[in-house]
Design a protein around this motif. Structure first.
Motif, PDB file in Angstrom:
ATOM      1  N   TRP A   1       0.831  -1.208   0.000  1.00 25.99           N
ATOM      2  CA  TRP A   1       0.000   0.000   0.000  1.00 25.99           C
ATOM      3  C   TRP A   1       0.863   1.255   0.000  1.00 25.99           C
ATOM      4  CZ3 TRP A   1      -3.200  -2.837   4.137  1.00 25.99           C
ATOM      5  CH2 TRP A   1      -4.297  -3.471   3.537  1.00 25.99           C
ATOM      6  N   GLY A   2       1.909   1.255   0.815  1.00 27.87           N
ATOM      7  CA  GLY A   2       2.784   2.418   0.869  1.00 27.87           C
ATOM      8  C   GLY A   2       3.506   2.655  -0.441  1.00 27.87           C
ATOM      9  N   PHE A   3       4.079   1.603  -1.009  1.00 23.32           N
ATOM     10  CA  PHE A   3       4.789   1.732  -2.276  1.00 23.32           C
ATOM     11  C   PHE A   3       3.834   2.135  -3.392  1.00 23.32           C
ATOM     12  CE2 PHE A   3       6.412  -0.383  -6.205  1.00 23.32           C
ATOM     13  CZ  PHE A   3       7.525   0.431  -6.387  1.00 23.32           C
ATOM     14  N   GLY A   4       2.656   1.525  -3.415  1.00 28.50           N
ATOM     15  CA  GLY A   4       1.683   1.845  -4.446  1.00 28.50           C
ATOM     16  C   GLY A   4       1.183   3.271  -4.362  1.00 28.50           C
ATOM     17  N   ALA A   5       0.934   3.755  -3.151  1.00 26.17           N
ATOM     18  CA  ALA A   5       0.472   5.138  -2.985  1.00 26.17           C
ATOM     19  C   ALA A   5       1.520   6.125  -3.479  1.00 26.17           C
ATOM     20  CB  ALA A   5       0.137   5.395  -1.512  1.00 26.17           C
ATOM     21  N   TRP A   6       2.784   5.813  -3.213  1.00 25.29           N
ATOM     22  CA  TRP A   6       3.865   6.672  -3.711  1.00 25.29           C
ATOM     23  C   TRP A   6       3.883   6.682  -5.234  1.00 25.29           C
ATOM     24  CZ3 TRP A   6       8.257   4.922  -6.450  1.00 25.29           C
ATOM     25  CH2 TRP A   6       9.199   5.915  -6.734  1.00 25.29           C
ATOM     26  N   MET A   7       3.702   5.501  -5.857  1.00 27.41           N
ATOM     27  CA  MET A   7       3.681   5.436  -7.319  1.00 27.41           C
ATOM     28  C   MET A   7       2.503   6.226  -7.881  1.00 27.41           C
ATOM     29  SD  MET A   7       4.846   1.691  -8.711  1.00 27.41           S
ATOM     30  CE  MET A   7       3.394   0.845  -8.101  1.00 27.41           C
ATOM     31  N   ILE A   8       1.332   6.114  -7.265  1.00 32.49           N
ATOM     32  CA  ILE A   8       0.160   6.857  -7.751  1.00 32.49           C
ATOM     33  C   ILE A   8       0.441   8.349  -7.740  1.00 32.49           C
ATOM     34  CG2 ILE A   8      -2.233   7.492  -7.244  1.00 32.49           C
ATOM     35  CD1 ILE A   8      -2.669   4.657  -6.218  1.00 32.49           C
ATOM     36  N   TRP A   9       0.963   8.844  -6.636  1.00 32.83           N
ATOM     37  CA  TRP A   9       1.213  10.280  -6.529  1.00 32.83           C
ATOM     38  C   TRP A   9       2.267  10.733  -7.541  1.00 32.83           C
ATOM     39  CZ3 TRP A   9      -1.332  14.169  -4.838  1.00 32.83           C
ATOM     40  CH2 TRP A   9      -0.708  15.403  -4.688  1.00 32.83           C
ATOM     41  N   ARG A  10       3.292   9.916  -7.692  1.00 31.41           N
ATOM     42  CA  ARG A  10       4.373  10.264  -8.624  1.00 31.41           C
ATOM     43  C   ARG A  10       3.854  10.374 -10.052  1.00 31.41           C
ATOM     44  NH1 ARG A  10       9.573   6.415 -10.122  1.00 31.41           N
ATOM     45  NH2 ARG A  10      10.755   7.973 -11.318  1.00 31.41           N
ATOM     46  N   TYR A  11       3.135   9.368 -10.520  1.00 36.21           N
ATOM     47  CA  TYR A  11       2.675   9.379 -11.916  1.00 36.21           C
ATOM     48  C   TYR A  11       1.433  10.231 -12.110  1.00 36.21           C
ATOM     49  CZ  TYR A  11       6.231   5.922 -12.768  1.00 36.21           C
ATOM     50  OH  TYR A  11       7.447   5.291 -12.879  1.00 36.21           O
ATOM     51  N   HIS A  12       0.741  10.526 -11.028  1.00 34.83           N
ATOM     52  CA  HIS A  12      -0.332  11.529 -11.117  1.00 34.83           C
ATOM     53  C   HIS A  12       0.251  12.871 -11.532  1.00 34.83           C
ATOM     54  CE1 HIS A  12      -3.767  14.020  -9.991  1.00 34.83           C
ATOM     55  NE2 HIS A  12      -2.982  14.695  -9.177  1.00 34.83           N
ATOM     56  N   GLN A  13       1.354  13.239 -10.897  1.00 23.41           N
ATOM     57  CA  GLN A  13       1.993  14.515 -11.234  1.00 23.41           C
ATOM     58  C   GLN A  13       2.539  14.489 -12.662  1.00 23.41           C
ATOM     59  OE1 GLN A  13       1.896  17.179  -9.235  1.00 23.41           O
ATOM     60  NE2 GLN A  13       0.752  15.972  -7.744  1.00 23.41           N
ATOM     61  N   ARG A  14       3.173  13.383 -13.054  1.00 24.84           N
ATOM     62  CA  ARG A  14       3.742  13.299 -14.405  1.00 24.84           C
ATOM     63  C   ARG A  14       2.655  13.297 -15.474  1.00 24.84           C
ATOM     64  NH1 ARG A  14       9.047   9.315 -14.391  1.00 24.84           N
ATOM     65  NH2 ARG A  14      10.156  10.356 -12.674  1.00 24.84           N
TER      66      ARG A  14
END
Length: 447
Positions: free
Chosen positions: A402-415
């Motif tokens: 969950w932690g790793f996935g949430a970080w990925m969501i936020w990262r690629y949301h911005q990109r």
């Protein structure tokens, strides 16, 4: 299909008959996929295996499913839905009959791999039939109904299958389930038709061009955002329903097998009702789809944190809350496919969807394996010795993903927002509620 002669009306009676027949096969595929969920403890006893070996059954099945997504998409474009659905039914039928008679761990693994291979061919084949046989305004509703009705297979794999296992035994139950595929094969053969249009020349598969195009699709931030959303939202309900939920509820929380089966069935009904609500909200507010996914992940992880932090077994009402909130992750994961559609033109959507679909199954495979490995380390006596403390430690591994996935969501949301901002008018269209974006997901000649 531009330029192909139309041979049959679309969106009419024939379309619904074809869809209903294919939908019945999808229900059966979901049943086969989830048929080990209530039989985990029986399987451990039958094959005399450890927790990690038990997890390997479902891990291998889902690994085969995930690994075949892109090849199935390529084959689907070449051979059509009918051929792939029949092939999938043959594989699932053979796999389930093999599993009914398997008496060793290795034979059981082979059977579950065959089931996973057959399952991988069904859902995208049904979606292709919907896209070709229904009008544009009809297709979204039919697709939503397909997902909702398909979950009835999971319902059948809970209470009815559990009752059958105790009444008929292992071999008769799984053999009966396997023979249902014969009926499905006959129905598809007699009723299904790939397309209402005249079939053109078969397109040859050009491996080098395919490899290059797959690389382009994967590098798109919209693909990675969809992958991240599916990765983070889908694995918890999948892991719970397919493998570790039943043992957790029975061996860890002290419920009876009947109560545990009822809760797994309740998860399916929650997902049925949550799906349309999430779909309508994200359709009206596409700009906030990634944030909606993060909210869902936060809610699921919070309830799990509460349950796992309790020093004693949870009350029944809290377990109902747990399975209800966890279940919402299933329909929530479909946000990922809507995101992919916003960042790809139609000719690339199939490949993008295949990559997105792999996200949740990669996370599910990882979690299932982690839970099994941890249980083996702290409860070497096997499934018969599992306690609440064992499950409290093992199920906590979910927080890593969950932690790793949430970080990925936020990262690629911005990109992905940066990419939208580069195309004139796309950001305004997104804020106004459009999911097909100018210069990104629309074809150039659409304006």
């Amino acid at each position: 299909m531009t330029g192909a002669q139309q041979l049959h009306n679309i969106g009419r009676r024939r379309a619904y008959v074809i869809w209903a027949t294919a939908l019945a096969v999808y229900v059966l595929a979901v049943f086969h996929r989830t048929s080990l969920g209530v039989a985990g403890l029986l399987a451990a006893e039958r094959f005399d295996i450890s927790g990690s070996q038990l997890a390997t059954f479902t891990v291998l099945q889902l690994a085969v499913y995930a690994g075949m997504q892109i090849p199935v998409g390529v084959l689907l474009d070449r051979f059509g839905s009918k051929a792939l659905i029949i092939s999938g039914l043959v594989a699932m039928t053979a796999g389930q009959l093999w599993f009914a008679t398997a008496d060793s761990f290795a034979m059981g693994l082979g059977a579950r791999a065959l089931i996973g291979a057959g399952d991988a061919m069904v859902f995208t084949s049904v979606l292709r039939l919907i896209a070709l046989w229904f009008l544009v305004r009809q297709a979204p509703v039919i697709t939503q109904l397909t997902g909702m009705v398909g979950q009835m297979g999971a319902v059948a794999a809970a209470i009815p299958l559990s009752a059958a296992l105790h009444a008929w035994g292992w071999t008769m139950t799984y053999a009966t389930a396997g023979f249902l595929g014969v009926v499905g094969i006959l129905g598809i053969f007699l009723v299904a038709k790939d397309s209402p249009y005249e079939r053109g020349a078969v397109e040859k598969i050009k491996i080098r061009a395919l490899r290059d195009s797959l690389g382009q699709v994967w590098r798109d931030p919209g693909t990675r955002l969809g992958f991240s959303v599916h990765f983070t939202t889908q694995f918890a309900p999948t892991v719970f329903a397919l493998l570790w939920g039943f043992p957790f509820l029975v061996a860890g929380q002290g419920l009876t097998p009947g109560q545990a089966s009822a809760l797994l069935t309740w998860m399916t009904f929650v997902a049925l009702f949550a799906g349309p609500t999430i779909g309508r909200w994200t359709g009206r507010h596409p700009y906030y789809r990634s944030l909606m996914a993060l909210v869902l992940v936060g809610a699921i992880s919070l309830v799990w944190a509460i349950v796992l932090a309790l020093p004693t077994q949870s009350p029944l009402w809290l377990l109902i809350v747990l399975v209800s909130v966890t279940a919402v992750g299933g329909p929530g994961s479909l946000i990922a496919f809507d995101l992919a559609r916003s960042f790809h033109r139609s000719e690339r959507y199939g490949r993008a969807s295949g990559m997105v679909n792999m996200g949740g199954f990669v996370a599910s495979l990882t979690t299932m394996a982690l839970v099994g490995i941890i249980l083996d380390q702290i409860a070497p006596g096997g499934p018969q010795t599992y306690t609440l403390d064992n499950f409290r430690i093992a199920m906590s591994s979910q927080f890593l993903l969950w932690g790793f996935g949430a970080w990925m969501i936020w990262r690629y949301h911005q990109r992905s927002l940066d990419l939208v901002a580069e195309s004139p008018g796309a950001m305004d269209a997104l804020r106004r509620g459009y999911t097909l974006l100018p210069g990104i997901s629309r074809d150039p000649d659409e304006g």
